[in-house]
Scaffold this active site. Structure first.
Site, PDB file in Angstrom:
ATOM      1  N   ASP A 180      45.431  20.577  59.727  1.00 28.80           N
ATOM      2  CA  ASP A 180      44.897  19.578  58.687  1.00 28.80           C
ATOM      3  C   ASP A 180      46.290  18.667  58.368  1.00 28.80           C
ATOM      4  OD1 ASP A 180      42.439  20.562  57.814  1.00 28.80           O
ATOM      5  OD2 ASP A 180      43.178  22.156  56.476  1.00 28.80           O
ATOM      6  N   TYR A 214      47.980  31.918  62.881  1.00 29.63           N
ATOM      7  CA  TYR A 214      48.379  31.007  62.117  1.00 29.63           C
ATOM      8  C   TYR A 214      49.583  31.495  61.048  1.00 29.63           C
ATOM      9  CZ  TYR A 214      44.153  28.477  63.450  1.00 29.63           C
ATOM     10  OH  TYR A 214      43.306  28.064  64.436  1.00 29.63           O
TER      11      TYR A 214
END
Length: 152
Positions: free
Chosen positions: A60, A124
């Protein structure tokens, strides 16, 4: 005679503060994606066909990547050999400066390899800074590197 394109897996990192994420965006947006810069740098390699990066995962706006991966195909003019991995890394990094994007490594792979679909795993890391009553309490060296929810 035109030689077939050479496929490479590249590993890259970036500080995402100034990008709309990793994926390509239209150039009319105020903030564009990391992929736009990667592909612009790759066009300086003088390929016969424009180079497209196929990125393994998305991020993002404002998110950093310690290591992301993508594959790309490079078709060179007749008589020009395929790049070796070191040449590719150095050339792309040269054309990426001064952006905070770096190619870490490159590997020649088979044409059946796909960065997204051949990936075996993804990891992540989320960094959360706790205990700040106000955004001004975030340490200077942590700015833009973690999320600091304001204590209530």
């Amino acid at each position: 005679m035109v030689s077939p394109p050479a496929r490479y897996l590249v590993l890259f990192q970036y500080l995402g503060s100034r990008y709309s994420g990793v994926m390509e965006t239209s150039n009319d947006q105020s903030v564009i994606g990391v992929q736009n810069y990667l592909e612009k740098a790759a066009q300086n390699l003088k390929p016969i066909v424009p180079i497209k990066f196929h990125i393994s995962s998305r991020t993002d706006t404002g998110v950093h990547a310690l290591c992301n991966s993508a594959h790309l195909d490079i078709q060179r003019p007749p008589g020009k050999p395929a790049f070796n991995e070191k040449q590719l890394i150095c050339s792309l990094n040269y054309h990426l400066r001064p952006e905070p994007i770096r190619i870490l490594n490159a590997y020649r792979v088979t044409n059946s390899f796909h960065a997204r679909f051949s990936a075996l795993s993804r990891t992540y890391i989320y960094r959360v800074l706790m205990g700040c009553a106000h955004h001004s309490e975030v340490p200077v060296f942590e700015k833009d590197l973690c999320w600091a929810p304001v204590a209530s």
